[in-house]
Design a protein around this motif. Structure first.
Motif, PDB file in Angstrom:
ATOM      1  N   ASP A   1     -18.449 -38.845 -13.491  1.00 50.87           N
ATOM      2  CA  ASP A   1     -18.840 -39.741 -12.364  1.00 50.87           C
ATOM      3  C   ASP A   1     -17.782 -40.657 -11.879  1.00 50.87           C
ATOM      4  O   ASP A   1     -18.009 -41.945 -11.289  1.00 50.87           O
ATOM      5  N   PHE A   2     -16.409 -40.137 -12.010  1.00 52.23           N
ATOM      6  CA  PHE A   2     -15.383 -41.075 -11.441  1.00 52.23           C
ATOM      7  C   PHE A   2     -14.965 -42.222 -12.382  1.00 52.23           C
ATOM      8  O   PHE A   2     -14.165 -42.983 -11.607  1.00 52.23           O
ATOM      9  N   GLN A   3     -15.585 -42.277 -13.558  1.00 51.93           N
ATOM     10  CA  GLN A   3     -15.166 -43.369 -14.298  1.00 51.93           C
ATOM     11  C   GLN A   3     -13.638 -42.985 -14.852  1.00 51.93           C
ATOM     12  O   GLN A   3     -13.301 -43.874 -15.213  1.00 51.93           O
ATOM     13  N   ARG A   4     -13.399 -41.772 -14.917  1.00 49.66           N
ATOM     14  CA  ARG A   4     -12.052 -41.463 -15.336  1.00 49.66           C
ATOM     15  C   ARG A   4     -11.236 -40.739 -14.269  1.00 49.66           C
ATOM     16  O   ARG A   4     -11.987 -40.463 -13.065  1.00 49.66           O
ATOM     17  N   PRO A   5     -10.114 -40.670 -14.012  1.00 52.80           N
ATOM     18  CA  PRO A   5      -9.240 -40.283 -13.298  1.00 52.80           C
ATOM     19  C   PRO A   5      -9.667 -38.642 -12.918  1.00 52.80           C
ATOM     20  O   PRO A   5      -9.909 -37.876 -13.723  1.00 52.80           O
ATOM     21  N   ALA A   6      -9.744 -38.425 -11.742  1.00 47.71           N
ATOM     22  CA  ALA A   6     -10.304 -37.052 -11.211  1.00 47.71           C
ATOM     23  C   ALA A   6      -9.253 -35.932 -11.261  1.00 47.71           C
ATOM     24  O   ALA A   6      -8.229 -36.399 -10.746  1.00 47.71           O
ATOM     25  N   ILE A   7      -9.505 -34.833 -11.816  1.00 45.90           N
ATOM     26  CA  ILE A   7      -8.643 -33.657 -11.617  1.00 45.90           C
ATOM     27  C   ILE A   7      -8.252 -33.418 -10.150  1.00 45.90           C
ATOM     28  O   ILE A   7      -9.270 -33.209  -9.544  1.00 45.90           O
ATOM     29  N   PRO A   8      -7.166 -33.106  -9.939  1.00 51.34           N
ATOM     30  CA  PRO A   8      -6.907 -32.552  -8.655  1.00 51.34           C
ATOM     31  C   PRO A   8      -7.528 -31.335  -8.341  1.00 51.34           C
ATOM     32  O   PRO A   8      -7.609 -30.335  -8.902  1.00 51.34           O
ATOM     33  N   HIS A   9      -8.244 -31.477  -7.001  1.00 51.29           N
ATOM     34  CA  HIS A   9      -8.664 -30.245  -6.367  1.00 51.29           C
ATOM     35  C   HIS A   9      -8.168 -29.556  -5.018  1.00 51.29           C
ATOM     36  O   HIS A   9      -7.836 -30.293  -4.422  1.00 51.29           O
TER      37      HIS A   9
ATOM     38  N   ILE B   1     -16.439 -24.080  -3.286  1.00 54.26           N
ATOM     39  CA  ILE B   1     -15.852 -25.099  -2.904  1.00 54.26           C
ATOM     40  C   ILE B   1     -16.768 -26.387  -3.155  1.00 54.26           C
ATOM     41  O   ILE B   1     -16.442 -27.356  -3.966  1.00 54.26           O
ATOM     42  N   ASP B   2     -17.938 -26.142  -2.899  1.00 53.85           N
ATOM     43  CA  ASP B   2     -18.825 -27.294  -3.239  1.00 53.85           C
ATOM     44  C   ASP B   2     -19.053 -27.297  -4.943  1.00 53.85           C
ATOM     45  O   ASP B   2     -19.279 -28.448  -5.444  1.00 53.85           O
ATOM     46  N   SER B   3     -19.147 -26.039  -5.522  1.00 55.78           N
ATOM     47  CA  SER B   3     -19.072 -25.930  -6.893  1.00 55.78           C
ATOM     48  C   SER B   3     -18.017 -26.939  -7.638  1.00 55.78           C
ATOM     49  O   SER B   3     -18.252 -27.776  -8.546  1.00 55.78           O
ATOM     50  N   THR B   4     -16.949 -26.747  -7.070  1.00 54.40           N
ATOM     51  CA  THR B   4     -15.601 -27.238  -7.771  1.00 54.40           C
ATOM     52  C   THR B   4     -15.731 -28.895  -7.467  1.00 54.40           C
ATOM     53  O   THR B   4     -15.218 -29.525  -8.183  1.00 54.40           O
ATOM     54  N   LYS B   5     -16.162 -29.148  -6.330  1.00 58.25           N
ATOM     55  CA  LYS B   5     -16.468 -30.867  -6.075  1.00 58.25           C
ATOM     56  C   LYS B   5     -17.374 -31.459  -7.294  1.00 58.25           C
ATOM     57  O   LYS B   5     -16.973 -32.427  -7.646  1.00 58.25           O
ATOM     58  N   ILE B   6     -18.392 -30.610  -7.431  1.00 55.68           N
ATOM     59  CA  ILE B   6     -19.421 -31.342  -8.539  1.00 55.68           C
ATOM     60  C   ILE B   6     -18.519 -31.208  -9.783  1.00 55.68           C
ATOM     61  O   ILE B   6     -18.860 -32.033 -10.620  1.00 55.68           O
ATOM     62  N   ILE B   7     -17.841 -30.086 -10.029  1.00 51.87           N
ATOM     63  CA  ILE B   7     -17.161 -30.068 -11.434  1.00 51.87           C
ATOM     64  C   ILE B   7     -16.070 -31.127 -11.456  1.00 51.87           C
ATOM     65  O   ILE B   7     -15.944 -31.719 -12.516  1.00 51.87           O
ATOM     66  N   VAL B   8     -15.504 -31.608 -10.374  1.00 53.84           N
ATOM     67  CA  VAL B   8     -14.655 -32.575 -10.515  1.00 53.84           C
ATOM     68  C   VAL B   8     -15.377 -33.647 -10.901  1.00 53.84           C
ATOM     69  O   VAL B   8     -14.895 -34.812 -11.553  1.00 53.84           O
ATOM     70  N   LYS B   9     -16.458 -34.187 -10.174  1.00 55.01           N
ATOM     71  CA  LYS B   9     -17.146 -35.174 -10.416  1.00 55.01           C
ATOM     72  C   LYS B   9     -17.677 -35.386 -11.805  1.00 55.01           C
ATOM     73  O   LYS B   9     -17.957 -36.403 -12.644  1.00 55.01           O
TER      74      LYS B   9
ATOM     75  N   ALA C   1     -15.983 -24.252 -19.317  1.00 54.18           N
ATOM     76  CA  ALA C   1     -14.679 -23.089 -19.366  1.00 54.18           C
ATOM     77  C   ALA C   1     -13.414 -24.038 -18.982  1.00 54.18           C
ATOM     78  O   ALA C   1     -12.510 -23.641 -19.750  1.00 54.18           O
ATOM     79  N   ILE C   2     -13.641 -24.990 -17.947  1.00 54.50           N
ATOM     80  CA  ILE C   2     -12.429 -25.593 -17.597  1.00 54.50           C
ATOM     81  C   ILE C   2     -12.087 -26.638 -18.692  1.00 54.50           C
ATOM     82  O   ILE C   2     -10.828 -26.642 -19.016  1.00 54.50           O
TER      83      ILE C   2
ATOM     84  N   GLY D   1     -24.279 -21.842 -13.273  1.00 57.40           N
ATOM     85  CA  GLY D   1     -23.071 -21.328 -12.967  1.00 57.40           C
ATOM     86  C   GLY D   1     -22.011 -22.813 -12.873  1.00 57.40           C
ATOM     87  O   GLY D   1     -20.995 -22.618 -13.510  1.00 57.40           O
ATOM     88  N   ILE D   2     -22.609 -23.964 -12.305  1.00 61.09           N
ATOM     89  CA  ILE D   2     -21.619 -24.833 -12.354  1.00 61.09           C
ATOM     90  C   ILE D   2     -21.502 -25.319 -13.754  1.00 61.09           C
ATOM     91  O   ILE D   2     -20.256 -25.931 -14.253  1.00 61.09           O
ATOM     92  N   ARG D   3     -22.299 -25.517 -14.614  1.00 62.00           N
ATOM     93  CA  ARG D   3     -22.166 -25.917 -15.957  1.00 62.00           C
ATOM     94  C   ARG D   3     -21.309 -24.994 -16.798  1.00 62.00           C
ATOM     95  O   ARG D   3     -20.646 -25.499 -17.671  1.00 62.00           O
ATOM     96  N   ARG D   4     -21.476 -23.705 -16.554  1.00 61.12           N
ATOM     97  CA  ARG D   4     -20.582 -22.809 -17.303  1.00 61.12           C
ATOM     98  C   ARG D   4     -19.247 -23.012 -16.929  1.00 61.12           C
ATOM     99  O   ARG D   4     -18.220 -22.902 -17.805  1.00 61.12           O
ATOM    100  N   ALA D   5     -19.141 -23.146 -15.667  1.00 54.89           N
ATOM    101  CA  ALA D   5     -17.469 -23.446 -15.207  1.00 54.89           C
ATOM    102  C   ALA D   5     -17.152 -24.563 -15.767  1.00 54.89           C
ATOM    103  O   ALA D   5     -15.875 -24.633 -16.059  1.00 54.89           O
ATOM    104  N   THR D   6     -17.906 -25.677 -15.519  1.00 54.89           N
ATOM    105  CA  THR D   6     -17.230 -26.864 -16.420  1.00 54.89           C
ATOM    106  C   THR D   6     -16.958 -26.755 -17.788  1.00 54.89           C
ATOM    107  O   THR D   6     -15.762 -27.152 -18.166  1.00 54.89           O
TER     108      THR D   6
END
Length: 344
Positions: A122-130, A109-117, A91-92, A84-89
């Motif tokens: 892996d935070f090599q680019r600016p993180a999208i606001p959550h 909430i946890d899924s969205t944290k991982i999506i941000v990562k 789609a985003i 589910g996290i992969r599909r959400a990523t």
């Protein structure tokens, strides 16, 4: 340099990089102002099927945002399966979203944290606001930990990274009213688990003690009433504040055996973490009462018990009994067989 006096508390405390927490009934109306402030024009919402199909919360968040959502992913399931996290990523990425809002309990909430990562490589680019909008008492929004389930191995895994903490949080008790009673109550026991294990942690410290003990007091005073009377917004908000306080120590003092056992039970038998805390916390506390009676006695007093003149060992066991009794009064069970777990 003089030696450290072991009789005086010492340690360290790590603050999480949360920018702002909005608190109160109807506070979600400030979402538009926050989106304007961070320069977001394409907000994407991540949630689960129950909220999408059984409530009007998505529409209410969209209205508060003052703009049409760039997209909605509503297929996040319990324990955040990786698929589910992969599909959400995906789609985003396709939506070209510039901010994310997670709506629900610990799994969205946890899924969205991982999506941000993932989106930030892996935070090599600016993180999208959550932006987190919790509807349960899991306190995942205040956590630097994000759990997910590897479906092939049927095993819970995850990440720990301070950069995964949501940037903004909205604690709006009005949005919690549709939350099923059993989920609200059991996630409250999960917060109680956070707080209790912080108090009897080997790394306990005065700052964390103060917040954790207050969390325990608020939960014992408000959790049953807020479950039975979800429209009592003061009681609901007190529980939300307790969940916040309960997690204040996790990054600095850690968690204990109740959490460790709960993670295994949850992933293996697909049981919510709130329920795993119902199963494990009081039993672990009985064991801790033998090792750390003074710390458990503090918990007993926070629960509202009069411990004056009561031997410390007895007060410590009273704390464990108090948790078991609260679980019972909430209409929840602490027996494995009631959740389909057999001895075999």
């Amino acid at each position: 340099m003089s030696a450290i006096d072991s009789s005086v508390p010492s340690g360290e405390y790590t603050y999480l990089p949360i920018e702002r927490v909005h608190i109160g009934p109807g506070i979600i109306t400030r979402l538009r102002d926050e989106l304007d402030r961070i320069g977001s024009r394409r907000l994407f919402l991540v949630t689960g099927q129950s909220i999408a199909q059984k409530t009007d919360l998505i529409a209410r968040v969209e209205h508060a945002a003052g703009t049409k959502l760039a997209g909605v992913f509503s297929e996040i399931k319990q324990h955040a399966p990786m698929s589910g996290i992969r599909r959400a990523t995906t789609a985003i990425r396709e939506s070209k979203a510039d901010s994310l809002v997670s709506l629900g309990g610990g799994s969205p909430i946890d899924s969205t944290k991982i999506i941000v990562k993932e989106l930030s490589e892996d935070f090599q680019r600016p993180a999208i606001p959550h932006i987190a909008v919790p509807t349960t008492l899991s306190a995942a929004e205040f956590s630097h930990i994000a759990g997910m389930t590897d479906e092939k191995l049927n095993r819970k895994t995850g990440f720990r990274d301070l950069r995964m903490v949501p940037r903004l949080i909205f604690l709006d008790p009005e949005l919690t009213i549709p939350t099923p009673g059993w989920l609200w109550a059991s996630s409250g026991v999960r917060s109680l688990d956070h707080a209790a294990e912080a108090v009897y942690s080997p790394n306990h410290q005065p700052y964390v003690d103060t917040l954790a003990l207050k969390a325990i007091h608020l939960l014992f005073q408000n959790l049953k009433n807020s479950t039975e009377n979800p429209a009592d917004l003061m009681s609901r908000l007190n529980c939300q504040l307790a969940a916040w306080m309960s997690f204040a120590g996790v990054v600095s003092v850690g968690t204990g055996l109740s959490h460790s056992i709960g993670r295994v039970i949850g992933a293996t038998w697909n049981i919510p973490h709130g329920i795993t805390s119902c199963l494990t916390l009081s039993e672990v506390m009985r064991m801790e009462a033998k090792r750390n009676p003074e710390r458990l006695a503090l918990i007993a007093r926070a629960e509202g018990k009069n411990t004056e003149g009561v031997p410390t060992d007895e007060a410590a066991l009273d704390a464990a009994d108090g948790v078991a009794d609260l679980v019972r009064r909430l209409g929840l069970s602490k027996r494995l067989r009631d959740y389909g777990i057999s001895k075999g």
